[in-house]
Design a protein around this motif. Structure first.
Motif, mmCIF file in Angstrom:
data_model
loop_
_atom_site.group_PDB
_atom_site.id
_atom_site.type_symbol
_atom_site.label_atom_id
_atom_site.label_comp_id
_atom_site.label_asym_id
_atom_site.label_seq_id
_atom_site.Cartn_x
_atom_site.Cartn_y
_atom_site.Cartn_z
ATOM 1 N N LEU A 151 -18.424 100.919 89.882
ATOM 2 C CA LEU A 151 -17.414 99.800 89.389
ATOM 3 C C LEU A 151 -16.642 99.836 88.354
ATOM 4 N N ALA A 152 -17.240 100.593 87.236
ATOM 5 C CA ALA A 152 -16.657 100.822 86.170
ATOM 6 C C ALA A 152 -15.636 101.979 86.177
ATOM 7 N N ALA A 153 -15.562 102.673 87.402
ATOM 8 C CA ALA A 153 -14.764 104.025 87.144
ATOM 9 C C ALA A 153 -15.312 105.161 86.250
ATOM 10 N N ASP A 154 -16.418 105.035 86.097
ATOM 11 C CA ASP A 154 -16.980 105.897 84.791
ATOM 12 C C ASP A 154 -17.359 107.111 85.468
ATOM 13 N N THR A 155 -16.396 108.033 85.713
ATOM 14 C CA THR A 155 -16.542 109.325 86.501
ATOM 15 C C THR A 155 -17.669 110.245 86.002
ATOM 16 N N ALA A 171 -9.625 103.355 99.581
ATOM 17 C CA ALA A 171 -8.703 104.380 99.012
ATOM 18 C C ALA A 171 -8.776 103.970 97.397
ATOM 19 N N PRO A 172 -8.600 102.844 96.890
ATOM 20 C CA PRO A 172 -8.297 102.929 95.207
ATOM 21 C C PRO A 172 -9.546 103.506 94.577
ATOM 22 N N VAL A 173 -10.897 103.089 95.070
ATOM 23 C CA VAL A 173 -12.147 103.698 94.558
ATOM 24 C C VAL A 173 -12.430 104.930 94.547
ATOM 25 N N LEU A 174 -12.171 105.635 95.906
ATOM 26 C CA LEU A 174 -11.993 106.968 96.029
ATOM 27 C C LEU A 174 -11.130 107.792 94.893
ATOM 28 N N GLN A 175 -9.925 107.295 94.941
ATOM 29 C CA GLN A 175 -8.898 107.756 94.062
ATOM 30 C C GLN A 175 -9.404 107.998 92.709
ATOM 31 N N ALA A 176 -9.896 106.704 92.205
ATOM 32 C CA ALA A 176 -10.391 106.672 90.784
ATOM 33 C C ALA A 176 -11.502 107.520 90.333
ATOM 34 N N LEU A 177 -12.451 107.921 91.676
ATOM 35 C CA LEU A 177 -13.517 108.575 91.239
ATOM 36 C C LEU A 177 -13.466 110.008 91.617
ATOM 37 N N ALA A 178 -12.253 110.434 92.451
ATOM 38 C CA ALA A 178 -12.238 111.749 92.817
ATOM 39 C C ALA A 178 -12.314 112.821 91.759
#
Length: 234
Positions: free
Chosen positions: A70-74, A115-122
């Motif tokens: 949720l925080a895009a903390d990869t 798509a936005p979540v996958l892109q952010a976490l890729a």
């Protein structure tokens, strides 16, 4: 929650979409050894496995993964994913979580809302919406990413994940012991309170308190690799 619930139930189902029905996580080997032979021993085995692994390791790890997604903390998500894969200490258990994880990511790649979540976490995995990523993705990690894409509440995510695990264990017992449908439903009904308690504890558990103690499962999983006759892949 209402808009996310049907999708959560879809993704958590052991029948679809990622093939959880083909795995027993050592239960088939326990049946082969004679440790699980009727409804009572099946319920005891599933409950003990849940308490020693799911409640104190998988669910709190999934909660941390969901918050990181949720925080895009990869960085945090990748570290948690690596921890989880390292905890799968047999070839079959590692193959299971990685196959189901990648299958779920591949499914999410076809969802516009993901798509936005996958892109952010890729960056955490070397890609998530094209060919297989550089770094393996565990099933709970993929489920956490799905939850983030759905904007699902963490408690609902954990409840769906936990119930799906118990349901799959019961389905495996019905096929392999074998058990009747009534016996299987009895085990599922008895698991409701256990699941609710485990979810509540997982949401509050500090990361450093997570642990797993399932040596019997590990031993049986290793034995299952060379079991002569089997229905399941783990």
């Amino acid at each position: 929650m209402l808009h996310a619930l049907p999708a959560l139930l879809h993704l958590a189902s052991p029948q679809l979409p990622v093939g959880g029905f083909s795995y027993s996580q050592g239960l088939e080997a326990a049946i082969d050894c004679g440790w699980v032979k009727d409804a009572g021993s099946a319920e005891a085995w599933i409950g003990a496995h849940f308490d020693a692994g799911m409640a104190c390791w998988e669910l709190p790890t999934l909660a941390l993964m969901h918050r990181a997604a949720l925080a895009a903390d990869t960085r945090a998500l990748r570290a948690l994913n690596e921890d989880f894969i390292a905890s799968r200490d047999t070839a079959e258990l590692r193959a299971e979580t990685q196959q189901m994880g990648w299958s779920l990511i591949a499914l999410l790649a076809g969802w516009t809302r993901a798509a936005p979540v996958l892109q952010a976490l890729a960056p955490a995995f070397g890609g998530l919406n094209g060919p297989r990523p550089v770094h393996p993705v565990s099933f709970p990690c993929a489920f956490a990413v799905a939850g983030a894409a759905l904007d699902a509440p963490t408690d609902g995510l954990l409840s769906a994940y936990a119930f799906a695990w118990v349901e799959n264990q019961v389905a495996a017992a019905i096929k392999a012991v074998p058990l009747g449908q009534a016996a299987g439903q009895g085990i599922l009904l008895g698991a409701h309170e256990r699941i609710a308690t485990a979810v509540a504890q997982a949401l509050q558990m500090p990361a450093e308190d997570r642990h797993t103690t399932t040596p019997q499962v590990s031993i049986l999983s290793a034995r299952h690799e060379t079991q002569y006759s089997r229905l399941f892949r783990s």
